[in-house]
Design an enzyme around this catalytic site. Structure first.
Site, PDB file in Angstrom:
ATOM      1  N   GLY A 118      58.348  20.294  42.667  1.00  0.00           N
ATOM      2  CA  GLY A 118      57.351  18.770  43.468  1.00  0.00           C
ATOM      3  C   GLY A 118      57.252  18.219  41.889  1.00  0.00           C
ATOM      4  NE  ARG A 209      64.344  25.855  40.024  1.00  0.00           N
ATOM      5  CZ  ARG A 209      63.932  25.368  38.801  1.00  0.00           C
ATOM      6  NH1 ARG A 209      62.922  26.218  38.093  1.00  0.00           N
ATOM      7  NH2 ARG A 209      63.993  24.173  38.118  1.00  0.00           N
ATOM      8  CG  ASP A 278      58.671  29.600  39.905  1.00  0.00           C
ATOM      9  OD1 ASP A 278      58.239  30.998  39.329  1.00  0.00           O
ATOM     10  OD2 ASP A 278      58.075  28.411  39.548  1.00  0.00           O
ATOM     11  CG  ASP A 288      61.407  25.410  34.473  1.00  0.00           C
ATOM     12  OD1 ASP A 288      61.732  24.197  33.973  1.00  0.00           O
ATOM     13  OD2 ASP A 288      60.940  25.801  35.811  1.00  0.00           O
TER      14      ASP A 288
HETATM   15  P1  AMP Z   1      56.564  25.583  36.222  1.00  0.00           P
HETATM   16  O1  AMP Z   1      55.137  25.945  36.274  1.00  0.00           O
HETATM   17  O2  AMP Z   1      56.799  23.906  35.786  1.00  0.00           O
HETATM   18  O3  AMP Z   1      57.676  26.119  36.678  1.00  0.00           O
HETATM   19  O4  AMP Z   1      56.130  24.698  37.947  1.00  0.00           O
HETATM   20  C1  AMP Z   1      56.148  25.858  38.844  1.00  0.00           C
HETATM   21  C2  AMP Z   1      55.870  24.997  40.414  1.00  0.00           C
HETATM   22  O5  AMP Z   1      54.761  24.384  40.737  1.00  0.00           O
HETATM   23  C3  AMP Z   1      57.057  24.113  40.728  1.00  0.00           C
HETATM   24  O6  AMP Z   1      56.958  24.077  42.014  1.00  0.00           O
HETATM   25  C4  AMP Z   1      56.924  22.792  40.194  1.00  0.00           C
HETATM   26  O7  AMP Z   1      57.327  21.584  40.560  1.00  0.00           O
HETATM   27  C5  AMP Z   1      55.383  23.110  40.786  1.00  0.00           C
HETATM   28  N1  AMP Z   1      54.898  21.703  39.592  1.00  0.00           N
HETATM   29  C6  AMP Z   1      54.474  22.041  38.436  1.00  0.00           C
HETATM   30  N2  AMP Z   1      53.360  21.221  38.166  1.00  0.00           N
HETATM   31  C7  AMP Z   1      53.528  19.856  39.006  1.00  0.00           C
HETATM   32  C8  AMP Z   1      53.105  18.565  38.914  1.00  0.00           C
HETATM   33  N3  AMP Z   1      52.368  18.704  38.164  1.00  0.00           N
HETATM   34  N4  AMP Z   1      53.351  18.297  40.119  1.00  0.00           N
HETATM   35  C9  AMP Z   1      53.456  18.263  41.442  1.00  0.00           C
HETATM   36  N5  AMP Z   1      53.809  19.788  41.331  1.00  0.00           N
HETATM   37  C10 AMP Z   1      54.040  20.642  39.711  1.00  0.00           C
HETATM   38 MG    MG Z   2      59.559  26.372  37.208  1.00  0.00          MG
END
Ligand code: AMP
Ligand code: MG
Length: 523
Positions: A118, A209, A278, A288
């Site tokens: 994302g 993942r 993930d 991450d």
């Molecule tokens: P994370 O918590 O960073 O492992 O992200 C979990 C999911 O949320 C993944 O699909 C990321 O791509 C999405 N994600 C986290 N932060 C953002 C953001 N600011 N904008 C878009 N997607 C996000």
């Molecule tokens: Mg992540």
């Protein structure tokens, strides 16, 4: 690709949208990446071609010259305007095929059938000087079709945290993704307050993942699942390519890598904080870094993440959670395991492999405890209890985990004071334990100099302690002052050799700070 019954984004629609977006941006001149993009080439249907949004006024915050060199890249070129343009998402380098990967994931136990990149893009793959294939990816590079409600962006603080933690883990010898560069975008990111935006350029053995498998398993897409598994095998376990039960063997290989990884985390007191599926790799690299931290006083119940209210990802829960995540991988691989000839025994076989995690973790954990205590591998069956009893002493008396082990080196050398100073005045149980340990050590085939040298390589003195990390990140994010970040980075890159000048960085956080410490995720 079928439409998911719950109405989540249809991959075909996503691919069509992508065609409008992914034009051919101008090549960026010569930072010299020799891309060879197997993911883009072999796994069509598992990603969306996309391009970075770009940054209005990029500024290089940090470049990892050692890693650049490892990748066969010229750090000076990367630090120049052409490198900056790539890291800022303003230019796509020649040979790159930027794409957003599709994946799903169990987050805090609940299944999200569609997550995906994302706010990240895989630029492509390069072969490093040692012949290893490495992913190059941007994180914080703008919205993608997987952004859901998110802005696709990252802020300076979390980007530098990921940079710092990755380098610290690498220096500790823990498999991890690493940062090649961090840039400030010049844009501001809207969180609780506006924050300066940033992009991290991340290097990984791959970005496969557990959630990548869950995505296609949940859509019952056996053909894509097959391609994905074969791709993972080719990339991480090529010796299994012709194996008769290759998907089962792949599962076993991931179980082994994760057992080893999590044992290493536990040995250094690392709490990942968001062990969602993930965020668990097939490669066995830590990935991450969000609300992660190292424990200060030893406590299996320690939780630092503000969003982990139930303590699901508490320090001591990590092995159990890793196994739980691996069960999700096993479920995803089941159709392949069945098709490879195990038939009705597939469930039993996969279950057995996942249950085998407990023994594999235990073996690695014992090895890690022995190394920390300066004991050679042996048939001695009481070593686990010896280690456990010491951990219990640390827990009861709220002793700093890192120093509690490091100061055993002085004890081995005959100076009991540094260790005693960590404990309250009189702890008979400590004396009794020290006697047991010293007796066991004396019977060890390794001599004293060999033992203490080994302990110095197993017990770090400098970790990125959270009060230091917070101070460095807030200087960088609030005042644009990178000095403290760079100083801390230099210190955690040499975690094992004690230096008088850096003594303050070995000190635990003031108690008041530990009590209310929280890190925030996803910002
Ligand atoms: P994370 O918590 O960073 O492992 O992200 C979990 C999911 O949320 C993944 O699909 C990321 O791509 C999405 N994600 C986290 N932060 C953002 C953001 N600011 N904008 C878009 N997607 C996000
Ligand atoms: Mg992540």
């Amino acid at each position: 690709m079928r439409m998911a019954s719950d109405g989540t984004l249809h991959m075909d629609t996503v691919l069509k949208q992508a065609l409008g977006n992914a034009g051919t941006p101008a090549p960026a001149g010569p930072p010299g990446f020799a891309f060879d993009n197997t993911y883009a080439r072999d796994l069509e249907g598992l990603y969306v071609p996309w391009k970075p949004a770009g940054s209005p006024a990029p500024r290089l915050l940090e470049l990892n010259a050692d890693l650049a060199d490892e990748l066969g890249l010229d750090a000076r070129t990367l630090a120049g305007p052409n490198g900056l343009a790539v890291f800022a998402g303003n230019a796509v380098p020649e040979g790159a095929q930027p794409l957003a990967q599709a994946y799903a994931g169990h987050q805090f136990g609940g299944f999200s059938p569609q997550l995906g990149d994302g706010r990240a893009l895989l630029l492509g793959e390069v072969i490093d000087r040692r012949g290893r294939r490495r992913d190059l990816a941007l994180k914080g590079s703008g919205r993608t079709p997987f952004s859901r409600g998110g802005d696709g962006l990252a802020a300076v603080g979390p980007v530098l945290r990921e940079y710092l933690m990755g380098e610290a883990m690498h220096a500790l010898g823990v498999p991890t993704t690493r940062a090649l560069a961090a840039v400030a975008t010049g844009d501001s990111v809207r969180r609780e307050t506006p924050l300066p935006g940033a992009i991290l350029t991340r290097v990984a053995a791959s970005h496969l993942r557990v959630g990548t498998f869950e995505f296609f398993a949940a859509r019952s897409d056996a053909a894509l699942l097959r391609r994905l598994a074969d791709y993972a095998i080719a990339r991480h376990d090529p010796e299994l390519r012709a194996a008769p039960e290759r998907s089962l063997r792949l599962l076993q290989a991931v179980v082994e890598r994760q057992a080893r990884l999590v044992a290493q985390w536990m040995g250094f007191g690392f709490i990942h904080g968001v062990m969602n599926t993930d965020n668990m790799t097939l490669s066995g690299e830590t990935i991450d870094y969000g609300p992660c931290a190292f424990v200060e006083h030893y406590d299996p119940a320690a939780v630092f993440s503000s969003i982990d209210e139930q303590g699901r990802y508490a320090f001591g829960n990590q092995p159990r959670i890793a196994q739980w995540n691996l069960a999700r991988l096993a479920e995803s691989l089941l159709p392949l395991i069945e098709a490879e000839g195990s038939g009705s025994a597939a469930v039993e076989q996969a279950t057995e492999v996942v249950e085998g995690f407990a023994d594999r973790f235990q073996a690695h954990w014992l090895a890690s405890l022995r190394a920390k205590l300066g004991l050679s591998a042996s048939a001695e069956t009481t070593d686990q209890a010896l280690g456990d009893d010491y951990l219990e002493l640390l827990r009861q008396h709220r002793i700093d985990f890192t120093l509690g082990f490091r100061r055993l080196i002085d004890t081995a050398e005959g100076d009991l004071e540094p260790l005693r100073a960590l404990f309250p005045d009189s702890v008979p149980a400590l004396d009794a334990w020290l006697q047991r340990w010293l007796a066991r050590a004396a019977a060890d085939p390794a001599g004293l100099p060999e033992r203490t040298a080994a302990m110095r390589r197993a017990n770090p003195i400098y970790l990125p302690r959270h009060h230091r990390v917070e101070a460095a990140l807030s200087e960088a994010a609030e005042h644009g002052e990178l000095g403290p970040f760079r100083a801390l980075l230099a210190i955690v890159r040499r975690p094992f050799d004690e230096r008088a000048d850096d003594a303050a960085f070995a000190e635990p956080a003031p108690a008041a700070q530990t009590a209310c410490y929280r890190t925030y995720c996803g910002t």
